[in-house]
Design a protein around this motif. Structure first.
Motif, PDB file in Angstrom:
ATOM      1  N   GLY A  89       0.790  -1.203   0.000  1.00  0.00           N
ATOM      2  CA  GLY A  89       0.000   0.000   0.000  1.00  0.00           C
ATOM      3  C   GLY A  89       0.832   1.268   0.000  1.00  0.00           C
ATOM      4  O   GLY A  89       2.006   1.281  -0.381  1.00  0.00           O
ATOM      5  N   THR A 148       4.388   2.236  -1.934  1.00  0.00           N
ATOM      6  CA  THR A 148       4.625   3.651  -2.218  1.00  0.00           C
ATOM      7  C   THR A 148       4.822   4.380  -0.899  1.00  0.00           C
ATOM      8  O   THR A 148       4.020   4.226   0.030  1.00  0.00           O
ATOM      9  CB  THR A 148       3.444   4.278  -2.980  1.00  0.00           C
ATOM     10  OG1 THR A 148       3.298   3.639  -4.245  1.00  0.00           O
ATOM     11  CG2 THR A 148       3.669   5.769  -3.196  1.00  0.00           C
ATOM     12  N   GLN A 206      -0.311   2.665  -8.499  1.00  0.00           N
ATOM     13  CA  GLN A 206      -0.567   1.514  -7.627  1.00  0.00           C
ATOM     14  C   GLN A 206       0.605   0.546  -7.573  1.00  0.00           C
ATOM     15  O   GLN A 206       0.494  -0.636  -7.906  1.00  0.00           O
ATOM     16  CB  GLN A 206      -1.857   0.795  -8.064  1.00  0.00           C
ATOM     17  CG  GLN A 206      -3.102   1.665  -7.931  1.00  0.00           C
ATOM     18  CD  GLN A 206      -4.378   0.918  -8.272  1.00  0.00           C
ATOM     19  OE1 GLN A 206      -4.371  -0.049  -9.015  1.00  0.00           O
ATOM     20  NE2 GLN A 206      -5.487   1.363  -7.720  1.00  0.00           N
ATOM     21  N   ARG A 207       1.726   1.041  -7.127  1.00  0.00           N
ATOM     22  CA  ARG A 207       2.879   0.174  -6.896  1.00  0.00           C
ATOM     23  C   ARG A 207       2.624  -0.695  -5.657  1.00  0.00           C
ATOM     24  O   ARG A 207       1.783  -0.379  -4.815  1.00  0.00           O
ATOM     25  CB  ARG A 207       4.139   1.014  -6.685  1.00  0.00           C
ATOM     26  CG  ARG A 207       4.446   1.999  -7.825  1.00  0.00           C
ATOM     27  CD  ARG A 207       4.957   1.288  -9.057  1.00  0.00           C
ATOM     28  NE  ARG A 207       5.117   2.195 -10.195  1.00  0.00           N
ATOM     29  CZ  ARG A 207       6.215   2.871 -10.492  1.00  0.00           C
ATOM     30  NH1 ARG A 207       7.286   2.769  -9.717  1.00  0.00           N
ATOM     31  NH2 ARG A 207       6.261   3.644 -11.553  1.00  0.00           N
ATOM     32  N   ASP A 208       3.397  -1.749  -5.528  1.00  0.00           N
ATOM     33  CA  ASP A 208       3.248  -2.616  -4.349  1.00  0.00           C
ATOM     34  C   ASP A 208       3.522  -1.840  -3.064  1.00  0.00           C
ATOM     35  O   ASP A 208       2.845  -2.047  -2.056  1.00  0.00           O
ATOM     36  CB  ASP A 208       4.199  -3.812  -4.447  1.00  0.00           C
ATOM     37  CG  ASP A 208       3.813  -4.771  -5.563  1.00  0.00           C
ATOM     38  OD1 ASP A 208       2.604  -4.959  -5.800  1.00  0.00           O
ATOM     39  OD2 ASP A 208       4.723  -5.321  -6.207  1.00  0.00           O
TER      40      ASP A 208
END
Length: 233
Positions: free
Chosen positions: A2, A113, A109-111
């Motif tokens: 998240g 951030t 939506q990176r794993d």
């Protein structure tokens, strides 16, 4: 994982070292990562424009790579409080500006951030708003970096109280040893760490010792060895 907002107990508490270490650790687990520093003062003029070493460090640990302006849209050369540097240049951001500037990066939506603040929790953004207001507006869980030195118990507890008073979750804290003398007596050092653990009432993501000099990337990789990812059991 998240999105998390990273703040510190003070300027030079080690926010970038810990944030870089967490991003490096996520990359080691083949996760996509993104580090953002929306506002930075103390930037150096380069042929490519103003650049901030903390923002560059976060960019180095971001995978896939993004442009510098995405990481650090508001750059100021004077090494002073951001709101004062912004006032001096006449380019003063508002929370609305920062929400807009981070909207597209967050949509990626990176794993993991991480959005790194400036200084501590109550650093002003402008005459009427604090930079912490970005975390409040985005409803982000917060990671608190505690600069381990004499006085850190008070700074850490006040910061945690302020974060929770603003209605946000303290998702975890990480200690960064600033003063080697603070750890000179192993018994007292552990007692201080125990007090932090008991009073902050949040998971400890790790304790970063004094690291040997090296490039920001090398230091981030070294810090990763002493950290755990937020939300990991």
């Amino acid at each position: 994982m998240g999105v998390y907002f990273v703040t510190g107990t003070d300027t030079d508490a080690g926010k970038t070292l810990v944030a870089g270490g967490l991003l490096a650790l996520a990359r080691q687990h083949d996760m996509s990562t993104l580090g953002l520093k929306p506002v930075a003062s103390g930037c150096d003029m380069t042929p490519a424009g103003l650049r901030n070493i903390d923002a560059l460090t976060l960019g180095e640990q971001s995978t896939p790579e993004v442009g510098y302006e995405t990481i650090n849209p508001y750059t100021y050369e004077p090494a002073i409080a951001p709101h004062l540097a912004a006032r001096r240049t006449g380019r003063v951001p508002t929370l609305n500006d920062l929400v807009s500037a981070t909207a597209d990066p967050l949509a990626r939506q990176r794993d993991l951030t991480l959005i790194e603040g400036a200084g501590g929790w109550r650093v002003p953004l402008n005459e009427h708003e604090d930079l912490a207001g970005l975390a409040v507006r985005l409803r982000l869980p917060v990671i608190l970096v505690v600069g381990l030195k004499l006085g850190c118990l008070n700074h850490a507890r006040l910061s945690a109280e302020a974060i929770r008073a603003d209605g946000l979750q303290l998702a975890g804290w990480a200690g960064n040893l600033i003063d080697p003398d603070f750890a000179a007596d192993a018994h007292d050092y552990q007692a201080n760490l125990d007090t932090l653990g008991q009073t902050l009432q949040a998971p400890c993501l790790g304790l970063v010792p004094r690291l040997e000099a090296g490039s920001p990337g090398q230091r981030a990789t070294a810090a990763a060895q002493h950290l755990s990812l937020p939300g990991a059991d």
